[in-house]
Design a protein around this motif. Sequence first.
Motif, PDB file in Angstrom:
ATOM      1  N   ARG A 199       0.840  -1.198   0.000  1.00 50.45           N
ATOM      2  CA  ARG A 199       0.000   0.000   0.000  1.00 50.45           C
ATOM      3  C   ARG A 199       0.868   1.238   0.000  1.00 50.45           C
ATOM      4  O   ARG A 199       1.930   1.282   0.629  1.00 50.45           O
ATOM      5  CB  ARG A 199      -0.918   0.008   1.226  1.00 50.45           C
ATOM      6  CG  ARG A 199      -1.911  -1.153   1.265  1.00 50.45           C
ATOM      7  CD  ARG A 199      -2.793  -1.057   2.481  1.00 50.45           C
ATOM      8  NE  ARG A 199      -3.732  -2.189   2.529  1.00 50.45           N
ATOM      9  CZ  ARG A 199      -4.639  -2.327   3.479  1.00 50.45           C
ATOM     10  NH1 ARG A 199      -4.742  -1.442   4.457  1.00 50.45           N
ATOM     11  NH2 ARG A 199      -5.452  -3.369   3.467  1.00 50.45           N
TER      12      ARG A 199
ATOM     13  N   TYR B  92     -11.998   4.269  -7.283  1.00 52.24           N
ATOM     14  CA  TYR B  92     -10.649   3.974  -7.751  1.00 52.24           C
ATOM     15  C   TYR B  92      -9.590   4.791  -7.007  1.00 52.24           C
ATOM     16  O   TYR B  92      -8.464   4.316  -6.800  1.00 52.24           O
ATOM     17  CB  TYR B  92     -10.553   4.207  -9.257  1.00 52.24           C
ATOM     18  CG  TYR B  92     -11.139   3.070 -10.063  1.00 52.24           C
ATOM     19  CD1 TYR B  92     -10.544   1.814 -10.045  1.00 52.24           C
ATOM     20  CD2 TYR B  92     -12.294   3.244 -10.826  1.00 52.24           C
ATOM     21  CE1 TYR B  92     -11.076   0.753 -10.777  1.00 52.24           C
ATOM     22  CE2 TYR B  92     -12.828   2.195 -11.561  1.00 52.24           C
ATOM     23  CZ  TYR B  92     -12.218   0.949 -11.521  1.00 52.24           C
ATOM     24  OH  TYR B  92     -12.745  -0.102 -12.227  1.00 52.24           O
TER      25      TYR B  92
ATOM     26  N   ALA C 112      -8.825   2.900  -4.093  1.00 54.12           N
ATOM     27  CA  ALA C 112      -8.064   1.699  -4.449  1.00 54.12           C
ATOM     28  C   ALA C 112      -6.575   1.999  -4.601  1.00 54.12           C
ATOM     29  O   ALA C 112      -5.742   1.104  -4.413  1.00 54.12           O
ATOM     30  CB  ALA C 112      -8.616   1.094  -5.736  1.00 54.12           C
TER      31      ALA C 112
ATOM     32  N   THR D 118      -5.300   1.082  -1.289  1.00 54.34           N
ATOM     33  CA  THR D 118      -5.606  -0.208  -0.661  1.00 54.34           C
ATOM     34  C   THR D 118      -5.297  -1.438  -1.510  1.00 54.34           C
ATOM     35  O   THR D 118      -5.180  -2.537  -0.968  1.00 54.34           O
ATOM     36  CB  THR D 118      -7.101  -0.259  -0.291  1.00 54.34           C
ATOM     37  OG1 THR D 118      -7.888  -0.099  -1.485  1.00 54.34           O
ATOM     38  CG2 THR D 118      -7.460   0.850   0.695  1.00 54.34           C
ATOM     39  N   GLN D 119      -5.167  -1.278  -2.839  1.00 55.51           N
ATOM     40  CA  GLN D 119      -5.057  -2.453  -3.700  1.00 55.51           C
ATOM     41  C   GLN D 119      -3.662  -2.617  -4.300  1.00 55.51           C
ATOM     42  O   GLN D 119      -2.967  -1.634  -4.580  1.00 55.51           O
ATOM     43  CB  GLN D 119      -6.089  -2.373  -4.838  1.00 55.51           C
ATOM     44  CG  GLN D 119      -7.526  -2.265  -4.366  1.00 55.51           C
ATOM     45  CD  GLN D 119      -7.987  -3.501  -3.598  1.00 55.51           C
ATOM     46  OE1 GLN D 119      -7.381  -4.566  -3.689  1.00 55.51           O
ATOM     47  NE2 GLN D 119      -9.064  -3.357  -2.833  1.00 55.51           N
ATOM     48  N   ASN D 120      -3.273  -3.893  -4.511  1.00 54.63           N
ATOM     49  CA  ASN D 120      -1.962  -4.182  -5.083  1.00 54.63           C
ATOM     50  C   ASN D 120      -2.047  -4.278  -6.611  1.00 54.63           C
ATOM     51  O   ASN D 120      -3.120  -4.180  -7.197  1.00 54.63           O
ATOM     52  CB  ASN D 120      -1.381  -5.467  -4.487  1.00 54.63           C
ATOM     53  CG  ASN D 120      -2.272  -6.674  -4.750  1.00 54.63           C
ATOM     54  OD1 ASN D 120      -3.035  -6.714  -5.718  1.00 54.63           O
ATOM     55  ND2 ASN D 120      -2.178  -7.672  -3.877  1.00 54.63           N
TER      56      ASN D 120
ATOM     57  N   ASP E 135      -1.709  -6.797  -8.658  1.00 51.82           N
ATOM     58  CA  ASP E 135      -2.519  -7.899  -9.195  1.00 51.82           C
ATOM     59  C   ASP E 135      -3.988  -7.482  -9.313  1.00 51.82           C
ATOM     60  O   ASP E 135      -4.653  -7.785 -10.311  1.00 51.82           O
ATOM     61  CB  ASP E 135      -2.407  -9.133  -8.290  1.00 51.82           C
ATOM     62  CG  ASP E 135      -1.055  -9.812  -8.414  1.00 51.82           C
ATOM     63  OD1 ASP E 135      -0.381  -9.580  -9.441  1.00 51.82           O
ATOM     64  OD2 ASP E 135      -0.671 -10.547  -7.491  1.00 51.82           O
ATOM     65  N   TRP E 136      -4.496  -6.823  -8.294  1.00 47.38           N
ATOM     66  CA  TRP E 136      -5.882  -6.362  -8.319  1.00 47.38           C
ATOM     67  C   TRP E 136      -6.085  -5.364  -9.458  1.00 47.38           C
ATOM     68  O   TRP E 136      -7.071  -5.453 -10.199  1.00 47.38           O
ATOM     69  CB  TRP E 136      -6.245  -5.705  -6.985  1.00 47.38           C
ATOM     70  CG  TRP E 136      -7.673  -5.257  -6.905  1.00 47.38           C
ATOM     71  CD1 TRP E 136      -8.732  -5.961  -6.452  1.00 47.38           C
ATOM     72  CD2 TRP E 136      -8.200  -3.966  -7.311  1.00 47.38           C
ATOM     73  NE1 TRP E 136      -9.891  -5.222  -6.543  1.00 47.38           N
ATOM     74  CE2 TRP E 136      -9.595  -3.989  -7.068  1.00 47.38           C
ATOM     75  CE3 TRP E 136      -7.638  -2.816  -7.850  1.00 47.38           C
ATOM     76  CZ2 TRP E 136     -10.414  -2.903  -7.341  1.00 47.38           C
ATOM     77  CZ3 TRP E 136      -8.456  -1.730  -8.135  1.00 47.38           C
ATOM     78  CH2 TRP E 136      -9.821  -1.770  -7.878  1.00 47.38           C
ATOM     79  N   TRP E 137      -5.160  -4.439  -9.599  1.00 48.32           N
ATOM     80  CA  TRP E 137      -5.270  -3.420 -10.630  1.00 48.32           C
ATOM     81  C   TRP E 137      -5.251  -4.032 -12.032  1.00 48.32           C
ATOM     82  O   TRP E 137      -6.004  -3.621 -12.911  1.00 48.32           O
ATOM     83  CB  TRP E 137      -4.148  -2.389 -10.490  1.00 48.32           C
ATOM     84  CG  TRP E 137      -4.447  -1.347  -9.464  1.00 48.32           C
ATOM     85  CD1 TRP E 137      -3.947  -1.251  -8.205  1.00 48.32           C
ATOM     86  CD2 TRP E 137      -5.338  -0.228  -9.623  1.00 48.32           C
ATOM     87  NE1 TRP E 137      -4.466  -0.159  -7.554  1.00 48.32           N
ATOM     88  CE2 TRP E 137      -5.318   0.496  -8.403  1.00 48.32           C
ATOM     89  CE3 TRP E 137      -6.141   0.232 -10.662  1.00 48.32           C
ATOM     90  CZ2 TRP E 137      -6.073   1.643  -8.206  1.00 48.32           C
ATOM     91  CZ3 TRP E 137      -6.900   1.383 -10.473  1.00 48.32           C
ATOM     92  CH2 TRP E 137      -6.857   2.075  -9.246  1.00 48.32           C
TER      93      TRP E 137
ATOM     94  N   ASP F  41      -8.656  -5.508 -12.631  1.00 45.74           N
ATOM     95  CA  ASP F  41      -9.745  -4.531 -12.700  1.00 45.74           C
ATOM     96  C   ASP F  41      -9.656  -3.662 -13.945  1.00 45.74           C
ATOM     97  O   ASP F  41     -10.676  -3.366 -14.581  1.00 45.74           O
ATOM     98  CB  ASP F  41      -9.741  -3.651 -11.448  1.00 45.74           C
ATOM     99  CG  ASP F  41     -11.138  -3.171 -11.099  1.00 45.74           C
ATOM    100  OD1 ASP F  41     -11.868  -3.927 -10.427  1.00 45.74           O
ATOM    101  OD2 ASP F  41     -11.498  -2.060 -11.526  1.00 45.74           O
TER     102      ASP F  41
END
Length: 480
Positions: A2, A337, A340, A343-345, A347-349, A352
């Motif tokens: 993060r 977003y 995000a 909060t998101q790594n 892989d998530w991005w 998405d």
Amino acid sequence: MRFRLLFPILFSAIILQSCSSGNNKQKATTATETKDTLAPKEKFEKGKIIEQVKCKNDPSQSYAMYLPTTYSTEKTFPIIFVFDAHGTGKLPVSLYKDLAEQYGYILVGSNNSKNGTAWEESKIIAEKLFSDAENRLSVNRERIYLLGFSGGARVANGITITNGAIAGVICCGAAAPATNSANPRNNYTLLEIVGNEDFNYVEMKKYDMIDIAGHDVNHALITFNGKHEWPPKDIMDDGFWWLELNEMRKNSAAKNDSLIAKRLQPLIKQLKEYQQKGQMFDAYQLCCKTITFYNGLADLSYCFATYKSLQTNSEVDKGLKKEEESWKKEGTLDQYYLKAFQTQNMDWWQKDIASLNQKIKKGKDKDQVLIYKRVLGYLSLAVYMQASGTLQQNNMNAADHFCKLYVLIDPTNTEAHYLMASVNAKQGKTKEAIRSLNAAITNGFVDVARLQRDSTFIGIKNTKEFWDLVRKVGASYMVK
């Protein structure tokens, strides 16, 4: 992993241009001069773009210029001062020189005003620009107009609402002025132009329908199929025509009934076709635009009658509500977003953004597709702010993350690859830096001067691969 956002991102309207409060009583040097002056003027080459005219009182300030072939120092001409987001005056002057030629306007594009400049400094730049051009050119001081794109539009609008010498402003890709004014003036005209894929689209729609609607300002909004970019020439033709129509409203001697009829007739024809096909919301929007452009200049009885009937039409009501709902959805997605980012790594991005691109590619609802395109544009700008900020602060872990995310979100953006190259170079990854620079060039990067002077690449400037890229950029620039 993060990363804390370095910069609060509220809405794209704010982060495109630094804003601060200004004194709306202050005028530029032209504010008290209302009469044309025919004092001896300098003679410049006509019908040709002059890339750099240095201001006499401050050679650090310059502008690009185009004088129509009809230009003469024996009479005065309307002038448009242009503010580009990146301080590249030649770009908009080149784009619109043919329109300036057609309509008989002087075009002057600032080479100094650009995004990130504080309001007070932007105002000084504008004042020097106005003063120099008006002292050296035959300017009709009743017909001084401003035109800007993105942050340049915010500067242009900010100057207009505080400077009584400006007759009108055309704002492209942004609208909210770069300064607050407790008592903004009303005696000017405003035209907004925005692409339907522009991340500032909703801002400009709201500014036109809500913010400026409460003021006694003749205003209109034009949309085109495009992203956050200077409008194409055929769209900007409406901008020049808008200025002409408003001059005809003020000056009856300038009215051209035959030309008005020639340009009005196709609009009436299109309006009738929309009605025949049952496209009532399209008819409503065209009706509003036509009335705004031609009110007081032609017989609009058909348009007024149509507008009155469409005001209570269920399809129009549905269209207006759908538009308002789309604004809310887009705003919700933007905030989703932005959160995000924290909060998101990666892989998530990757998953998405792939999903978002699929919705754009296969979506059946064109309005929904446009929302997703604007969200991607918004994300591109937002992640650029994070990537460039962390890079400047030498926070290499965060910079590496945000630059990779930037490339993922906007893979054809030259700046995304250039910043990625900067990160790689700082980390001593020579091959990766060269690869990223090559990707930037492949996608259209042509700023060879920036590449040569950028100290970020000092560690790879002694390599053959780097200078091969410099020559490649130079060759691309010459082709363009």
